[in-house]
Structures are given as structure tokens and as C-alpha cells.
Design a protein around this motif. Structure first.
Motif, mmCIF file in Angstrom:
data_model
loop_
_atom_site.group_PDB
_atom_site.id
_atom_site.type_symbol
_atom_site.label_atom_id
_atom_site.label_comp_id
_atom_site.label_asym_id
_atom_site.label_seq_id
_atom_site.Cartn_x
_atom_site.Cartn_y
_atom_site.Cartn_z
ATOM 1 N N ASN A 1 71.579 -4.739 0.838
ATOM 2 C CA ASN A 1 70.943 -4.801 -0.474
ATOM 3 C C ASN A 1 69.950 -5.957 -0.558
ATOM 4 O O ASN A 1 68.922 -5.848 -1.229
ATOM 5 N N ALA A 2 70.247 -7.059 0.136
ATOM 6 C CA ALA A 2 69.317 -8.192 0.154
ATOM 7 C C ALA A 2 67.999 -7.786 0.812
ATOM 8 O O ALA A 2 66.922 -8.122 0.324
ATOM 9 N N LEU A 3 68.072 -7.041 1.920
ATOM 10 C CA LEU A 3 66.863 -6.570 2.596
ATOM 11 C C LEU A 3 66.099 -5.554 1.746
ATOM 12 O O LEU A 3 64.874 -5.612 1.655
ATOM 13 N N LEU A 4 66.834 -4.633 1.131
ATOM 14 C CA LEU A 4 66.183 -3.646 0.270
ATOM 15 C C LEU A 4 65.509 -4.325 -0.923
ATOM 16 O O LEU A 4 64.399 -3.965 -1.306
ATOM 17 N N SER B 1 69.986 -7.384 -10.830
ATOM 18 C CA SER B 1 70.166 -5.934 -10.795
ATOM 19 C C SER B 1 71.601 -5.481 -11.025
ATOM 20 O O SER B 1 71.831 -4.373 -11.456
ATOM 21 N N GLY B 2 72.569 -6.297 -10.691
ATOM 22 C CA GLY B 2 73.958 -5.899 -10.857
ATOM 23 C C GLY B 2 74.532 -5.178 -9.644
ATOM 24 O O GLY B 2 75.708 -4.828 -9.637
ATOM 25 N N VAL B 3 73.709 -4.936 -8.610
ATOM 26 C CA VAL B 3 74.253 -4.334 -7.393
ATOM 27 C C VAL B 3 74.941 -5.414 -6.568
ATOM 28 O O VAL B 3 74.660 -6.599 -6.709
ATOM 29 N N SER C 1 65.375 -14.520 -4.096
ATOM 30 C CA SER C 1 66.169 -15.493 -3.352
ATOM 31 C C SER C 1 67.545 -14.941 -3.012
ATOM 32 O O SER C 1 68.215 -15.431 -2.126
ATOM 33 N N ASN C 2 67.969 -13.894 -3.714
ATOM 34 C CA ASN C 2 69.260 -13.264 -3.467
ATOM 35 C C ASN C 2 69.078 -11.761 -3.403
ATOM 36 O O ASN C 2 68.065 -11.238 -3.838
ATOM 37 N N ARG D 1 51.987 2.091 -15.373
ATOM 38 C CA ARG D 1 52.747 1.310 -14.405
ATOM 39 C C ARG D 1 53.816 0.526 -15.147
ATOM 40 O O ARG D 1 53.607 0.079 -16.253
ATOM 41 N N GLN D 2 54.979 0.413 -14.517
ATOM 42 C CA GLN D 2 56.019 -0.432 -15.083
ATOM 43 C C GLN D 2 56.761 -1.149 -13.967
ATOM 44 O O GLN D 2 56.766 -0.714 -12.825
ATOM 45 N N LEU D 3 57.365 -2.260 -14.337
ATOM 46 C CA LEU D 3 57.991 -3.140 -13.359
ATOM 47 C C LEU D 3 59.136 -2.468 -12.608
ATOM 48 O O LEU D 3 59.319 -2.697 -11.421
ATOM 49 N N SER D 4 59.881 -1.601 -13.271
ATOM 50 C CA SER D 4 61.055 -0.993 -12.653
ATOM 51 C C SER D 4 60.730 0.143 -11.687
ATOM 52 O O SER D 4 61.602 0.608 -10.973
ATOM 53 N N LYS D 5 59.464 0.578 -11.657
ATOM 54 C CA LYS D 5 59.074 1.669 -10.755
ATOM 55 C C LYS D 5 58.031 1.164 -9.780
ATOM 56 O O LYS D 5 57.135 0.418 -10.133
#
Length: 119
Positions: free
Chosen positions: A32-35, A24-26, A66-67, A97-101
Motif C-alpha cells: 500500500n505504501a508503494l501504491l 486514506s484509512g487503508v 511519507s506513509n 478534475r478532482q483530487l480523488s480521481k
């Protein structure tokens, strides 16, 4: 990603395995790991109904994290339709439907969140 190919011994058809690792680049922080984990688990729930018919056709779909900044998706099955399965996984025009949403029932999301807290 990775791609493997093997001949099926039962039906004589080629089987494939595709591994896609989305980053994701975040920043990889505990929050962020939990989210990310919550998103991946919710996405797996959302895809369960969609993936049931393909599992009956001997295809397998797995999502994992995993991350905090990654989502891994693996798909395996007969190669003559594997590309179509991956394409529909990423964006399925027919079912909007799409993977990013993420589209998931609020109660189910709350249950997943509660389970994650307990774990």
C-alpha cells in the motif's frame, strides 16, 4: 491541517500557507505504501499543467507521501486567492478534475512506475 499567515514584503499583501494531510484509512503495508507513492507521484504529474499558471502568480503547490496511508498537500501564496486555489485543487468543475480521481497518460504512468522500481 495547518495555516500560517505572513505579510509579503514586496507587495504588502498577506501570504498564507496551508498544509492538508489526507489519511486514506487503508492498512499501512509495504504494498500500500508503494501504491500510495505511485498515486501521489502520478497526481503531481497530473496537476503540473494545472498548477503552472498559479505558479506564475507566485503560488506554490506541493504533493508528498511519507506513509503508505497518507497524502500531504501544501499550498502557499497570497491569501486573497489561496482558498480558491485549494478549492480548485480538490475539485475543479471547469476542467472535470478532482483530487480523488487520477487521470494520467498510460505512457507517463508506466514511466513513473519504472522510475519507482529503479529508485
Amino acid at each position: 491541517g495547518e495555516l500560517f499567515l505572513q505579510q509579503d514584503t514586496d507587495l504588502g499583501l498577506a501570504k498564507g500557507y496551508v498544509l492538508i494531510n489526507l489519511i486514506s484509512g487503508v492498512e499501512n503495508t509495504p504494498k500500500n505504501a508503494l501504491l500510495n507513492l505511485l498515486f501521489v507521484q502520478s497526481k503531481f504529474e497530473e496537476l503540473s499543467e494545472w498548477s503552472y499558471p498559479i505558479s506564475q502568480a507566485r503560488y506554490q503547490l506541493v504533493t508528498n507521501s511519507s506513509n503508505g496511508d497518507e497524502m500531504m498537500i501544501s499550498a502557499s501564496g497570497y491569501t486573497h486567492h489561496l482558498a480558491s486555489v485549494i478549492k480548485d485543487l480538490i475539485k475543479d468543475e471547469k476542467h472535470q478534475r478532482q483530487l480523488s480521481k487520477l487521470t494520467i497518460d498510460e505512457k507517463r504512468f508506466a514511466d513513473l512506475k519504472d522510475k519507482l522500481k529503479r529508485d
